[in-house]
Design a protein around this motif. Sequence first.
Motif, PDB file in Angstrom:
ATOM      1  N   ILE A 177       5.212   2.466   6.979  1.00 43.15           N
ATOM      2  CA  ILE A 177       5.596   1.198   6.354  1.00 43.15           C
ATOM      3  C   ILE A 177       4.324   0.506   5.888  1.00 43.15           C
ATOM      4  N   ASP A 222       5.523  -1.940   0.721  1.00 42.69           N
ATOM      5  CA  ASP A 222       6.943  -2.076   1.046  1.00 42.69           C
ATOM      6  C   ASP A 222       7.297  -3.531   1.334  1.00 42.69           C
ATOM      7  N   LYS A 313      12.341   1.357   8.621  1.00 40.63           N
ATOM      8  CA  LYS A 313      12.419   2.060   7.343  1.00 40.63           C
ATOM      9  C   LYS A 313      13.228   3.331   7.531  1.00 40.63           C
ATOM     10  N   LEU A 320      14.334  -0.461   3.666  1.00 41.61           N
ATOM     11  CA  LEU A 320      13.573  -1.213   4.652  1.00 41.61           C
ATOM     12  C   LEU A 320      14.406  -2.372   5.162  1.00 41.61           C
TER      13      LEU A 320
END
Length: 386
Positions: A177, A222, A313, A320
């Motif tokens: 992530i 992300d 995730k 996410l």
Amino acid sequence: MKIKFLAFTSLFLLSSCTLSPAPRKLTIAPAPAPTSKQYTTEAELVAVGDILMHMALTRSGYNAQTKTYNFDRFFTETKSIISSGNWAIANLETTLAGSELGYSEFPLFNAPAPIVDAAKKAGFNILTTANNHALDKGEIGVLNTIKNIRSRGVASTGTASSPQEAQKILIVTKNQISMAILAYSFSTNGIPIPQGKNYLVSLIDKAKILKDIARAKQQGADVVAIALHFGEEYQRHPTDEQKQLVKTLIQGGADIILGSHPHVVQPYQILNVVGRDGKPRKGVVIYSMGNFIAYQLGHYKDLGVIFKVKLRKQFPEETLTITKVEAIPTYTQNYTLNGKLNFRVLPIAATLSRPKDPLIPASKYPVLKEQLTDMNRHLNSLRGSR
């Protein structure tokens, strides 16, 4: 990339949403159907407010025999919480300009660099340096602070030593992530940034922040977390200006906003907004995390919060999800031991649940219990509002 919120209770979020692929706009969408190659990974952000190094704190860490400083005791009681975070962030509200410039406090802060050693031992791996005291010791103070942080293996953001460095976005990947961490301050307390060197301190500029959010997404983030040093000192509720800026940034793609500067805790909130693309999206904000450690007494200035956001995730869809948000109230205790004033940060709930601590007067326990109730109510006072 899609991001959504799972439902949970108490201090947890009560909603769900998604964030689509680049440019990663939030949309409402059903959960993807399971596949044989499906798996998940999780990571957690832990953030606190100001490490504000008054001279009483600096003196408390000095060893006259060895002529060295050690501040480990500040964070002993909170280490287990801080170190549980994959990203562990604090706002360092002092320069680390060096002893030759003299250690000092308000109005011009300068502290010993071993405060970073103590923070790192406690689990902090990112320090934000964009605040109104960033220029307290001038350009050399900015440069030495960056050096003293990074030479100890801790990342920093919010000040820079060159235009090229200022253009770089800090993206830290944990458990697959990727999180971008950006930091901005409302001012430098009237100290002018040297001419032609605006890169030294990242100031709040709405248009620039929106561009930085877009660049972070383009570079593969992300999640975008933004540390904002803003608001009014000692005010327990956010101003209309704070609220409007936060709303604009979440509309523009920010996911987590971490506030500091008021030196008291302000509530957290889940915002439902319409993004710049016209689609719905959500974001998490805590308007002020207060002082994590400082020598400011009364009127809520010795209370802070550890703010936690857990992320999940899911692959191969790369969805996410924010699965949990938690706010843990803390108390900065000053106490005298062996004739010397000392400091430490206590997580209030955990402190109340343990056997009585000999360093805490019996009369303080009912006060802490009342403060915990008040802080939890205060932290949640904006939930459900827009």
